[in-house]
Enzyme design. Structure first.
Site, PDB file in Angstrom:
ATOM      1  N   LYS A   1       0.886  -1.236   0.083  1.00 37.69           N
ATOM      2  CA  LYS A   1       0.090   0.001  -0.077  1.00 37.69           C
ATOM      3  C   LYS A   1       0.808   1.125   0.162  1.00 37.69           C
ATOM      4  O   LYS A   1       2.086   1.128   0.585  1.00 37.69           O
ATOM      5  CB  LYS A   1      -0.887   0.057   1.271  1.00 37.69           C
ATOM      6  CG  LYS A   1      -2.041   0.600   1.135  1.00 37.69           C
ATOM      7  CD  LYS A   1      -3.091   0.058   0.351  1.00 37.69           C
ATOM      8  CE  LYS A   1      -4.500   0.790   0.076  1.00 37.69           C
ATOM      9  NZ  LYS A   1      -5.475  -0.173  -0.425  1.00 37.69           N
TER      10      LYS A   1
HETATM   11  P1  NAD Z   1     -13.383   7.463  -3.165  1.00 46.33           P
HETATM   12  O1  NAD Z   1     -12.057   8.658  -2.738  1.00 46.33           O
HETATM   13  O2  NAD Z   1     -13.459   7.471  -4.705  1.00 46.33           O
HETATM   14  O3  NAD Z   1     -14.534   7.889  -2.400  1.00 46.33           O
HETATM   15  C1  NAD Z   1     -14.546   7.893  -1.013  1.00 46.33           C
HETATM   16  C2  NAD Z   1     -16.128   8.421  -0.579  1.00 46.33           C
HETATM   17  O4  NAD Z   1     -16.221   8.366   0.728  1.00 46.33           O
HETATM   18  C3  NAD Z   1     -16.408   9.726  -1.334  1.00 46.33           C
HETATM   19  O5  NAD Z   1     -17.618   9.676  -1.643  1.00 46.33           O
HETATM   20  C4  NAD Z   1     -16.162  10.645   0.199  1.00 46.33           C
HETATM   21  O6  NAD Z   1     -16.907  12.050  -0.017  1.00 46.33           O
HETATM   22  C5  NAD Z   1     -16.792   9.721   1.055  1.00 46.33           C
HETATM   23  N1  NAD Z   1     -16.549  10.042   2.289  1.00 46.33           N
HETATM   24  C6  NAD Z   1     -15.237  10.126   3.169  1.00 46.33           C
HETATM   25  N2  NAD Z   1     -15.625  10.543   4.325  1.00 46.33           N
HETATM   26  C7  NAD Z   1     -16.666  10.345   4.594  1.00 46.33           C
HETATM   27  C8  NAD Z   1     -17.477  10.341   5.726  1.00 46.33           C
HETATM   28  N3  NAD Z   1     -16.876  10.705   7.066  1.00 46.33           N
HETATM   29  N4  NAD Z   1     -18.888  10.102   5.791  1.00 46.33           N
HETATM   30  C9  NAD Z   1     -19.344   9.686   4.610  1.00 46.33           C
HETATM   31  N5  NAD Z   1     -18.728   9.766   3.342  1.00 46.33           N
HETATM   32  C10 NAD Z   1     -17.374  10.121   3.467  1.00 46.33           C
HETATM   33  O7  NAD Z   1     -12.474   6.136  -2.622  1.00 46.33           O
HETATM   34  P2  NAD Z   1     -12.912   4.745  -3.020  1.00 46.33           P
HETATM   35  O8  NAD Z   1     -11.884   4.187  -4.138  1.00 46.33           O
HETATM   36  O9  NAD Z   1     -14.390   4.411  -3.256  1.00 46.33           O
HETATM   37  O10 NAD Z   1     -12.494   3.926  -1.642  1.00 46.33           O
HETATM   38  C11 NAD Z   1     -13.447   3.769  -0.438  1.00 46.33           C
HETATM   39  C12 NAD Z   1     -12.981   2.760   0.709  1.00 46.33           C
HETATM   40  O11 NAD Z   1     -12.900   1.446  -0.224  1.00 46.33           O
HETATM   41  C13 NAD Z   1     -11.682   2.943   1.094  1.00 46.33           C
HETATM   42  O12 NAD Z   1     -11.598   2.234   2.449  1.00 46.33           O
HETATM   43  C14 NAD Z   1     -10.717   2.240   0.246  1.00 46.33           C
HETATM   44  O13 NAD Z   1      -9.431   1.634   0.845  1.00 46.33           O
HETATM   45  C15 NAD Z   1     -11.743   1.023  -0.021  1.00 46.33           C
HETATM   46  N6  NAD Z   1     -11.308   0.061  -1.543  1.00 46.33           N
HETATM   47  C16 NAD Z   1     -11.265   0.779  -2.326  1.00 46.33           C
HETATM   48  C17 NAD Z   1     -11.020  -0.033  -3.516  1.00 46.33           C
HETATM   49  C18 NAD Z   1     -10.769   0.460  -5.311  1.00 46.33           C
HETATM   50  O14 NAD Z   1     -10.847  -0.243  -6.195  1.00 46.33           O
HETATM   51  N7  NAD Z   1     -11.020   2.019  -5.366  1.00 46.33           N
HETATM   52  C19 NAD Z   1     -10.762  -1.281  -3.506  1.00 46.33           C
HETATM   53  C20 NAD Z   1     -10.939  -1.948  -2.305  1.00 46.33           C
HETATM   54  C21 NAD Z   1     -10.917  -0.883  -1.256  1.00 46.33           C
END
Ligand code: NAD
Length: 425
Positions: free
Chosen positions: A115
């Site tokens: 990571k």
């Molecule tokens: P992103 O940046 O695209 O989206 C994050 C979202 O969460 C945004 O809409 C933001 O406004 C919202 N957010 C942040 N803080 C918040 C709060 N306190 N209350 C409500 N909403 C809130 O990120 P992502 O890629 O969608 O990742 C989200 C999660 O999924 C993370 O934990 C990431 O590690 C995990 N993840 C992502 C992937 C991927 O392929 N992108 C894969 C596995 C896991």
């Protein structure tokens, strides 16, 4: 992000890496594995910290801190996303890298865990500043990266655009184009069809199988999604396609509620233009911080870690929690949720669709031959359902909850390879 626990007047930060360790230790206790070997598996193989000077648009220089952690390379190259966020810490990156090791083993893809993260606030930076930051970060860690050693992908606040800059910077230093050094790239430059949707698609495959197992029908189920970024928005879209009524959604800026179900396609268009969910005409405003506690069948936390803690777990009313985010439920909250009979689909299984299609992307780049969307989705189905039933089987046989079962499956798969390779000690 580091959760803050208030004790009298003192604020004690809770380590997210400790959070993974607790989950690992609980599962390891159920397995008959040499304690020395377990110690070897726990800690990151390598953690790197870099200082990044970046020229800002106003001509000044600003220093940023970047991290890259390789938790394990036992089953293959380190694999894991890069996060841009003001609260990134080494502890958090180490935790996320460890989860990647176990996640890759749960879905049985030939990767270890890695990571990366940079402490920055992308909302306040221009595209030019973000590009220069990304290129300097890549240059500083380029010896670590490579198709055979460490392959990044997008995470919070990074996307296809960021991956294209990383691929280009790495390739400039290598003097030839190396597409397989990152995944989650645009399709026109070696990305895989279906990668952008893969994490959310995988989340919904695990929800669909959980509904079958619990003898619940999608068309009579309701769902709530926290976070409307890559994972949250696609999960909501695919839940809607499955026939589930998505009644509540929120992002960092605010929440929405429509008891008849939010029109997700219309919301996606609205967010594309307005950058957040606030003001969407197809739903009423709803308190963002109450979304986790809505009386719905399915809750998908898809924002950040440490959202459901021992302080609020009692208020959760969902029957199923599908962990779209990494680490949204703390180890202290887990027993409270179990006591309430909530079926938790753990992150290392639930959101593994992203790394599964990242694996497909890496394979396609190395073959130089690209698959159709149908081929990608069919293989994703196969990997995710196999993983779901591998974990469910261990859970039922050992009478443990799914998180423990997922860790047991993962640890056993990593240990099997260690035993065959031997330890060079
Ligand atoms: P992103 O940046 O695209 O989206 C994050 C979202 O969460 C945004 O809409 C933001 O406004 C919202 N957010 C942040 N803080 C918040 C709060 N306190 N209350 C409500 N909403 C809130 O990120 P992502 O890629 O969608 O990742 C989200 C999660 O999924 C993370 O934990 C990431 O590690 C995990 N993840 C992502 C992937 C991927 O392929 N992108 C894969 C596995 C896991």
């Amino acid at each position: 992000m580091t959760q803050k626990k208030r004790l009298k007047s003192v604020t004690i930060p809770v380590s997210t890496f400790e959070h993974v360790m607790k989950q690992f230790n609980q599962a390891a206790e159920k397995l008959n594995i040499d304690p020395g070997l377990l110690e070897f598996l726990k800690y990151p193989k390598q953690s790197t910290i870099v200082s990044l000077p970046v020229k800002m648009d106003n001509g000044s220089f600003k220093m940023f801190t970047g991290y890259r952690v390789q938790h394990s390379i036992i089953r293959g190259p380190a694999k894991g996303g890069i996060r841009y966020h003001p609260d990134v810490t080494l502890d958090e990156v180490q935790a996320l890298a460890a989860w990647m090791t176990w996640k890759c083993a749960v879905v049985n893809v030939p990767f270890g865990g890695g990571k990366g993260g940079v402490v920055c606030d992308p909302a306040t930076m221009s595209q030019g500043e973000l590009e220069r930051l990304t290129r300097r970060y890549t240059a500083e860690i380029k010896e670590l990266l490579g198709p055979e050693s460490d392959v990044p992908a997008p995470d919070v606040n990074t996307n296809e655009r960021t991956m294209a800059w990383i691929m280009d910077t790495y390739s400039m230093h290598a003097h030839h184009t190396v597409t397989s050094v990152v995944t989650g790239k645009p399709v026109v430059m070696g990305g895989s069809r279906g990668r952008r949707e893969a994490t959310g698609a995988g989340v919904v495959i695990t929800i669909r199988e959980a509904l079958k197992h619990l003898k619940m029908k999608p068309e009579s189920a309701t769902a709530v999604v926290q976070g409307f970024g890559n994972v949250g928005s696609v999960s909501a879209q695919y839940l809607h396609k499955l026939g589930v009524r998505v009644t509540h959604i929120c992002d960092i800026f605010g929440g929405l509620h429509n008891p008849d179900g939010i029109d997700i396609d219309a919301l996606l268009k609205y967010v594309e233009e307005n950058k957040n969910v606030v003001g969407f005409p197809g739903a009423k405003p709803f308190d963002r911080d109450k979304v986790l506690f809505v009386d719905a069948d399915i809750l998908v936390p898809a924002a950040l870690e440490n959202q459901i803690t021992e302080h609020n777990a009692n208020k959760v009313k969902a029957k199923i929690i599908a962990e779209g985010a990494n680490g949204p439920v703390t180890p202290e909250a887990d027993p409270i949720l179990q006591g309430k009979g909530i079926f938790v689909i753990p992150d290392i299984l639930c959101n593994a669709g992203g790394v599964t299609v990242s694996y497909f992307e890496w394979v396609q780049d190395r073959m130089g031959f690209f698959w159709t969307a149908e081929e990608v989705n069919q293989r994703l189905e196969q990997f995710m359902t196999n993983a779901f039933y591998d974990v469910l089987k261990v859970a039922l046989e050992n009478k443990v909850h799914l998180r423990m079962a997922a860790f047991m499956v993962a640890i056993q798969r990593v240990v099997e390879v260690v035993m065959l390779r031997g330890i060079y000690a």
